[in-house]
Design an enzyme around this catalytic site. Structure first.
Site, PDB file in Angstrom:
ATOM      1  N   GLY A 120      14.381  -2.086 -20.747  1.00 55.53           N
ATOM      2  CA  GLY A 120      14.829  -2.120 -22.145  1.00 55.53           C
ATOM      3  C   GLY A 120      13.958  -1.200 -22.986  1.00 55.53           C
ATOM      4  N   GLY A 121      13.569  -0.083 -22.380  1.00 53.58           N
ATOM      5  CA  GLY A 121      12.535   0.791 -22.958  1.00 53.58           C
ATOM      6  C   GLY A 121      12.955   1.517 -24.219  1.00 53.58           C
ATOM      7  N   LEU A 122      14.266   1.580 -24.506  1.00 51.83           N
ATOM      8  CA  LEU A 122      14.694   2.312 -25.702  1.00 51.83           C
ATOM      9  C   LEU A 122      14.927   1.380 -26.891  1.00 51.83           C
ATOM     10  CD1 LEU A 122      17.073   4.981 -24.121  1.00 51.83           C
ATOM     11  CD2 LEU A 122      14.608   5.078 -24.501  1.00 51.83           C
ATOM     12  N   GLY A 123      14.477   0.137 -26.766  1.00 59.18           N
ATOM     13  CA  GLY A 123      14.542  -0.794 -27.906  1.00 59.18           C
ATOM     14  C   GLY A 123      13.400  -0.520 -28.880  1.00 59.18           C
ATOM     15  N   LEU A 183      10.356  -1.642 -29.134  1.00 60.08           N
ATOM     16  CA  LEU A 183       8.948  -1.608 -28.716  1.00 60.08           C
ATOM     17  C   LEU A 183       8.633  -0.616 -27.605  1.00 60.08           C
ATOM     18  CD1 LEU A 183       8.302  -5.475 -28.630  1.00 60.08           C
ATOM     19  CD2 LEU A 183       8.055  -3.901 -30.546  1.00 60.08           C
ATOM     20  N   ILE A 230      19.719   1.224 -20.036  1.00 64.10           N
ATOM     21  CA  ILE A 230      21.066   1.582 -19.572  1.00 64.10           C
ATOM     22  C   ILE A 230      21.751   2.481 -20.593  1.00 64.10           C
ATOM     23  CG2 ILE A 230      21.455  -0.437 -18.107  1.00 64.10           C
ATOM     24  CD1 ILE A 230      23.059  -1.638 -20.493  1.00 64.10           C
ATOM     25  N   ASP A 286      19.378  -0.911 -14.628  1.00 62.24           N
ATOM     26  CA  ASP A 286      20.113  -2.073 -15.117  1.00 62.24           C
ATOM     27  C   ASP A 286      19.389  -3.310 -14.594  1.00 62.24           C
ATOM     28  OD1 ASP A 286      21.852  -4.101 -15.654  1.00 62.24           O
ATOM     29  OD2 ASP A 286      23.611  -3.142 -14.757  1.00 62.24           O
ATOM     30  N   TYR A 315      19.023 -17.159 -27.382  1.00 62.57           N
ATOM     31  CA  TYR A 315      17.815 -16.317 -27.273  1.00 62.57           C
ATOM     32  C   TYR A 315      16.579 -17.196 -27.080  1.00 62.57           C
ATOM     33  CZ  TYR A 315      14.191 -13.056 -29.114  1.00 62.57           C
ATOM     34  OH  TYR A 315      13.080 -12.274 -29.310  1.00 62.57           O
ATOM     35  N   ILE A 335       8.864  -8.038 -35.711  1.00 61.49           N
ATOM     36  CA  ILE A 335       8.048  -6.819 -35.617  1.00 61.49           C
ATOM     37  C   ILE A 335       8.618  -5.755 -36.553  1.00 61.49           C
ATOM     38  CG2 ILE A 335       7.153  -5.021 -34.077  1.00 61.49           C
ATOM     39  CD1 ILE A 335       6.097  -7.872 -33.450  1.00 61.49           C
TER      40      ILE A 335
HETATM   41  C1  AKB Z   1      14.601 -11.879 -33.770  1.00 65.61           C
HETATM   42  O1  AKB Z   1      14.649 -11.996 -35.005  1.00 65.61           O
HETATM   43  O2  AKB Z   1      15.490 -12.312 -33.012  1.00 65.61           O
HETATM   44  C2  AKB Z   1      13.374 -11.230 -33.163  1.00 65.61           C
HETATM   45  C3  AKB Z   1      12.329 -12.230 -32.859  1.00 65.61           C
HETATM   46  C4  AKB Z   1      11.547 -12.851 -33.939  1.00 65.61           C
HETATM   47  O3  AKB Z   1      12.117 -12.541 -31.727  1.00 65.61           O
HETATM   48  N1  AKB Z   1      12.867 -10.230 -34.044  1.00 65.61           N
END
Ligand code: AKB
Length: 347
Positions: A37-40, A42, A64, A81, A170, A200
């Protein structure tokens, strides 16, 4: 951060990296690192930090999606992937990987909009990197989040160890990652390391669909339209951190000697503010900025999250200390975004 403390940090990392190199394949250089997921938000920043110390070739960014020219200008990129175990295995073997930094995940807001995909990426993808890290004895970093807590958790402050009943997919997937990683550590000696990050904030990369994204968007709006539509109530307090502190915490934690770690999952904190408090800080730089509050589904998520993180265990065990407070963060964001938008205008 002052030049002398940056130099001190650099020397401290260098010493720790040299110790790490004795443990991995790469002889005198740093460990070979694969970032999923390197292009996110962070990945490119972490790659830049690690490459600056140990050479471009030691860090492989993977994703991906098709990278921008600027994202692959400074080192290797590869398609990977996380749902494809064989594809990951091939990279680990062929590139002699020592660490995986597993950033690939759907964040809180987008996860709620596509639960089946979040289950696949956040849970099945994690199973793949964890099994691979176990088989090839890799060091594995998985970020967790303030979203791994829920309304039953103490919220001000939220301790490292307390009840966790998150209400988003999540959050559920991140608690699963924390528990499975700690289990693999005890059962198979996997060197699993996990930090729970706040929201972040960065100017040169974008968050990808979280509940804390407003705290990045407000800066772009301040410079472009002068009006920010906030999807949270003005008094919604959440923990936040500038990206440099986040990347430094990751590197320091990955290099921390094992005998210093009393757990494998740590809260890290830097600051905590509400949309109204941030708006007032940004207005010191952009007095004409306006804000309108229209809470949406993300308010419900934010209402269950920690307001302040207790990170005393990270401070005690491996010396975590944030270095960028709110006023400096606002100055960095405004000055850099002004520069970037001017450059865009000229191009
Ligand atoms: C989100 O808002 O989903 C993220 C997190 C705090 O993990 N930035």
């Amino acid at each position: 951060m002052s030049a002398s403390s940056m130099r001190q940090n650099f020397l401290r990392f260098d010493k720790l990296f040299k110790a790490e190199c004795r443990l991995c394949h790469t002889g005198k250089r740093g460990p070979n690192v694969l970032i999923t997921g390197g292009l996110g938000q962070l990945g490119t920043g972490l790659a830049r930090e690690l490459r600056a110390r140990h050479g471009a070739e030691t860090v492989i960014l993977s994703d991906i999606i098709k990278p921008e020219e600027s994202e692959i200008a400074n080192g290797p990129f590869i398609f990977a992937d996380v749902l494809d175990f064989k594809c990951l295995q091939e990279i680990v073997v062929n590139k002699r990987i020592d660490w995986i930094v597993h950033f690939s995940a759907l964040l809180s807001a987008v996860g709620e909009n596509n639960v089946p995909l979040a289950v696949r990426v956040n849970i099945e993808g994690l199973h793949n990197v964890m099994e691979l890290s176990k088989q090839y004895k890799l060091k594995l970093f998985v970020p967790s989040t303030i979203g791994a807590f829920g309304p039953e958790s103490p919220r001000n402050p939220t301790p490292n160890l307390c009840i966790q009943r998150p209400k988003t997919i999540y959050g559920v997937s991140k608690v699963h990652a924390e528990l499975l990683g700690e289990y693999y550590n005890k059962r198979f000696n996997l060197d699993f390391r996990c930090l729970r990050f706040p929201g972040i904030i960065s100017y040169d990369s974008h968050p990808g669909g979280g509940t804390t994204d407003y705290a990045v968007q407000i800066f772009h709006d301040a410079i472009t339209t002068g009006k920010h539509h906030c999807y949270l109530r003005p008094d919604t307090r959440l923990p936040m951190m500038y990206i440099d502190d986040c990347l430094r915490s990751t590197i320091e934690f990955m290099l921390a000697p094992t005998d210093k770690l009393s757990t494998r999952t740590y809260n890290v904190h830097a600051m905590s503010f509400t949309p109204e408090e941030l708006f007032n800080e940004v207005r010191k730089w952009v007095p004409e900025l306006e804000i309108e509050y229209n809470p949406d589904a993300r308010q419900k998520i934010a209402d269950t999250w920690p307001m302040v993180f207790d990170d005393s265990i990270a401070r005690q065990d491996w010396g975590w200390k944030p270095s960028i407070p709110l006023d400096s963060l606002v100055e960095i964001m405004i000055t850099n975004l002004r520069r970037l938008y001017k450059e865009k205008e000229k191009a």
